[in-house]
Design an enzyme around this catalytic site. Structure first.
Site, PDB file in Angstrom:
ATOM      1  N   SER A 145       8.545   1.523 -32.003  1.00 33.98           N
ATOM      2  CA  SER A 145       7.899   2.951 -31.704  1.00 33.98           C
ATOM      3  C   SER A 145       7.135   2.998 -33.067  1.00 33.98           C
ATOM      4  CB  SER A 145       9.217   4.010 -31.846  1.00 33.98           C
ATOM      5  OG  SER A 145       8.835   5.145 -32.304  1.00 33.98           O
ATOM      6  N   TYR A 158      16.349   8.782 -34.718  1.00 34.02           N
ATOM      7  CA  TYR A 158      15.786   7.858 -33.858  1.00 34.02           C
ATOM      8  C   TYR A 158      14.833   6.825 -34.957  1.00 34.02           C
ATOM      9  CZ  TYR A 158      11.873   6.768 -30.246  1.00 34.02           C
ATOM     10  OH  TYR A 158      11.111   6.216 -29.455  1.00 34.02           O
TER      11      TYR A 158
HETATM   12  P1  NAP Z   1      13.210   7.473 -20.720  1.00 34.32           P
HETATM   13  O1  NAP Z   1      12.112   8.055 -19.625  1.00 34.32           O
HETATM   14  O2  NAP Z   1      13.824   8.423 -21.493  1.00 34.32           O
HETATM   15  O3  NAP Z   1      13.960   6.395 -20.058  1.00 34.32           O
HETATM   16  C1  NAP Z   1      14.925   5.790 -21.078  1.00 34.32           C
HETATM   17  C2  NAP Z   1      15.699   4.814 -19.987  1.00 34.32           C
HETATM   18  O4  NAP Z   1      16.561   4.241 -20.940  1.00 34.32           O
HETATM   19  C3  NAP Z   1      16.308   5.742 -18.854  1.00 34.32           C
HETATM   20  O5  NAP Z   1      16.238   4.769 -17.611  1.00 34.32           O
HETATM   21  C4  NAP Z   1      17.878   5.737 -19.302  1.00 34.32           C
HETATM   22  O6  NAP Z   1      18.462   6.100 -18.372  1.00 34.32           O
HETATM   23  C5  NAP Z   1      18.071   4.752 -20.053  1.00 34.32           C
HETATM   24  N1  NAP Z   1      19.096   4.639 -20.984  1.00 34.32           N
HETATM   25  C6  NAP Z   1      19.376   5.585 -21.736  1.00 34.32           C
HETATM   26  N2  NAP Z   1      20.489   5.428 -22.313  1.00 34.32           N
HETATM   27  C7  NAP Z   1      21.160   4.419 -21.803  1.00 34.32           C
HETATM   28  C8  NAP Z   1      22.422   3.819 -21.818  1.00 34.32           C
HETATM   29  N3  NAP Z   1      23.363   4.068 -22.622  1.00 34.32           N
HETATM   30  N4  NAP Z   1      22.709   2.840 -20.904  1.00 34.32           N
HETATM   31  C9  NAP Z   1      21.838   2.350 -20.247  1.00 34.32           C
HETATM   32  N5  NAP Z   1      20.601   2.917 -20.010  1.00 34.32           N
HETATM   33  C10 NAP Z   1      20.311   3.984 -20.540  1.00 34.32           C
HETATM   34  O7  NAP Z   1      12.357   6.805 -21.873  1.00 34.32           O
HETATM   35  P2  NAP Z   1      10.883   6.385 -22.003  1.00 34.32           P
HETATM   36  O8  NAP Z   1       9.715   7.259 -22.568  1.00 34.32           O
HETATM   37  O9  NAP Z   1      10.581   5.423 -20.759  1.00 34.32           O
HETATM   38  O10 NAP Z   1      11.009   5.162 -23.210  1.00 34.32           O
HETATM   39  C11 NAP Z   1      11.620   3.744 -22.912  1.00 34.32           C
HETATM   40  C12 NAP Z   1      11.684   3.135 -24.363  1.00 34.32           C
HETATM   41  O11 NAP Z   1      10.469   3.186 -25.212  1.00 34.32           O
HETATM   42  C13 NAP Z   1      12.610   3.915 -25.263  1.00 34.32           C
HETATM   43  O12 NAP Z   1      13.449   2.946 -26.169  1.00 34.32           O
HETATM   44  C14 NAP Z   1      11.824   4.693 -26.064  1.00 34.32           C
HETATM   45  O13 NAP Z   1      12.671   5.144 -27.424  1.00 34.32           O
HETATM   46  C15 NAP Z   1      10.674   4.032 -26.319  1.00 34.32           C
HETATM   47  N6  NAP Z   1       9.400   4.688 -26.554  1.00 34.32           N
HETATM   48  C16 NAP Z   1       8.834   5.505 -25.996  1.00 34.32           C
HETATM   49  C17 NAP Z   1       7.957   6.212 -26.334  1.00 34.32           C
HETATM   50  C18 NAP Z   1       7.169   7.464 -25.419  1.00 34.32           C
HETATM   51  O14 NAP Z   1       6.277   7.980 -26.190  1.00 34.32           O
HETATM   52  N7  NAP Z   1       7.718   7.732 -24.255  1.00 34.32           N
HETATM   53  C19 NAP Z   1       7.120   5.826 -27.368  1.00 34.32           C
HETATM   54  C20 NAP Z   1       7.660   4.733 -28.419  1.00 34.32           C
HETATM   55  C21 NAP Z   1       8.853   3.979 -27.771  1.00 34.32           C
HETATM   56  P3  NAP Z   1      19.107   7.343 -17.594  1.00 34.32           P
HETATM   57  O15 NAP Z   1      17.550   7.987 -16.929  1.00 34.32           O
HETATM   58  O16 NAP Z   1      20.067   7.351 -16.508  1.00 34.32           O
HETATM   59  O17 NAP Z   1      19.387   8.296 -18.922  1.00 34.32           O
HETATM   60  C1  GCO Z   2       8.717  12.192 -30.658  1.00 33.22           C
HETATM   61  C2  GCO Z   2       8.250  11.289 -29.848  1.00 33.22           C
HETATM   62  C3  GCO Z   2       8.052   9.898 -30.399  1.00 33.22           C
HETATM   63  C4  GCO Z   2       7.775   9.075 -29.307  1.00 33.22           C
HETATM   64  C5  GCO Z   2       7.627   7.555 -29.806  1.00 33.22           C
HETATM   65  C6  GCO Z   2       6.543   7.398 -30.544  1.00 33.22           C
HETATM   66  O1  GCO Z   2       9.525  13.060 -30.688  1.00 33.22           O
HETATM   67  O2  GCO Z   2       7.978  12.040 -32.159  1.00 33.22           O
HETATM   68  O3  GCO Z   2       9.168  11.173 -28.926  1.00 33.22           O
HETATM   69  O4  GCO Z   2       9.154   9.346 -31.079  1.00 33.22           O
HETATM   70  O5  GCO Z   2       8.836   8.904 -28.136  1.00 33.22           O
HETATM   71  O6  GCO Z   2       8.588   7.186 -30.405  1.00 33.22           O
HETATM   72  O7  GCO Z   2       6.093   6.018 -30.904  1.00 33.22           O
END
Ligand code: NAP
Ligand code: GCO
Length: 266
Positions: A145, A158
């Site tokens: 992230s 986080y």
């Molecule tokens: P999301 O829409 O919240 O999806 C997260 C997924 O992880 C969901 O399918 C969730 O299942 C699953 N999950 C959570 N806890 C779990 C557990 N204990 N066991 C099994 N599955 C679990 O998030 P996203 O935005 O797609 O993000 C995916 C990854 O990218 C995460 O690691 C997040 O930190 C990272 N990330 C996101 C962003 C962003 O801006 N969106 C940026 C940087 C990094 P449920 O839906 O059933 O809860």
């Molecule tokens: C926040 C956001 C971020 C993104 C991502 C950025 O609250 O700042 O959720 O944490 O999810 O991780 O890289």
């Protein structure tokens, strides 16, 4: 050239792949020929995602297991090994965020985020790495992230997890690279998924911050991350190891931007 990104015959597990970034990654790897497996906590979401994958001509092997539960992970990986084959590509994507100021946050909340975002990638990597090492082939991609390098108000748990995951990725590289296992991370910027919906939609002021900090001037799409995952899952990245590939529209290159300053004419 296309052979570099051909994943035909490879088995890929993408955790949390029923929507969001995980689904985008799974679709991209599947379209490159991988046999894709996704897990989630919800049978409903697992069933629903099958139709989404099918609409892209993709078959997906779905499993319901909690990534923090070592026994459930072992059973899930064994099921994949029996039904699909040994895991060649692991994408530790599943994750949560809790936006709570430090002084207001219960330790239990902090621990839950650490368990899912940092300990779980270790649990799953420890389960699949021995087979990768024995076969002298493996790709592990840990979802990091911006918060692997930055802090920000209210996301201490986080950021602690994602910062730790950056260095866990480095340590996996140090111990397993010699066996032709590549372990890298992806550091997405701000991506339009359900995880960011609360700070992105309905005119939330956080949008202004993202636009100021993101030179590309937009939120990222899950597919932007999927494309980076294909690189790290393919032969094209066989000499890339311990690296965090930031997919951030330029955030890490940018201190900030005053709207209108030195803008070129539209
Ligand atoms: P999301 O829409 O919240 O999806 C997260 C997924 O992880 C969901 O399918 C969730 O299942 C699953 N999950 C959570 N806890 C779990 C557990 N204990 N066991 C099994 N599955 C679990 O998030 P996203 O935005 O797609 O993000 C995916 C990854 O990218 C995460 O690691 C997040 O930190 C990272 N990330 C996101 C962003 C962003 O801006 N969106 C940026 C940087 C990094 P449920 O839906 O059933 O809860
Ligand atoms: C926040 C956001 C971020 C993104 C991502 C950025 O609250 O700042 O959720 O944490 O999810 O991780 O890289």
């Amino acid at each position: 050239m296309n052979d570099l990104f051909d994943l035909t015959g490879k088995v890929a597990l993408i955790t949390g792949g029923t929507h969001g970034i995980g689904m985008a990654i799974a679709k991209t790897l599947g379209q490159a020929g991988a046999k894709i497996c996704v897990n989630d906590l919800s049978d409903e979401k697992l069933e629903a995602c099958k139709a989404v994958y099918a609409a892209e001509g993709l078959e997906v092997f779905t499993l319901n297991f909690d990534v923090t539960n070592e026994e459930a992970v072992d059973k899930g990986i064994s099921a994949i090994e029996k039904a699909v084959g040994p895991v060649d590509i692991l994408v530790n994507n599943a994750g949560i965020i809790k936006r709570i100021p430090i002084l207001n946050m219960a330790i239990s909340d902090f621990k839950q985020v650490i368990d899912i975002d940092l300990v779980a990638p270790l649990i799953i990597a420890k389960r699949v790495a021995p087979g990768m090492i024995a076969r002298r082939y493996g790709k592990i991609i840990n979802m990091c992230s911006m918060m692997s390098v930055y802090g920000r108000n209210s996301v201490s748990a986080y950021a602690s997890a994602k910062g730790g995951l950056k260095l866990l990725t480095a340590n996996m590289c140090c111990e397993w690279a010699k066996y032709n296992v590549q372990i890298n991370g992806i550091g997405p910027g701000y991506i339009a998924t359900s995880q960011t919906a609360d700070i992105r939609l309905n005119g939330h002021p956080f949008n202004d911050l993202v636009m100021t900090r993101t030179p590309a001037g937009r939120w990222g799409e899950p597919e932007d991350v999927g494309n980076a995952a294909l690189f790290l899952a393919s032969k094209a990245s066989d000499f890339v190891n311990g690296h965090i590939l930031y997919v951030d529209g330029g955030i890490l290159a940018n201190f900030g931007y005053v709207k209108g300053e030195n803008d070129l004419p539209e």
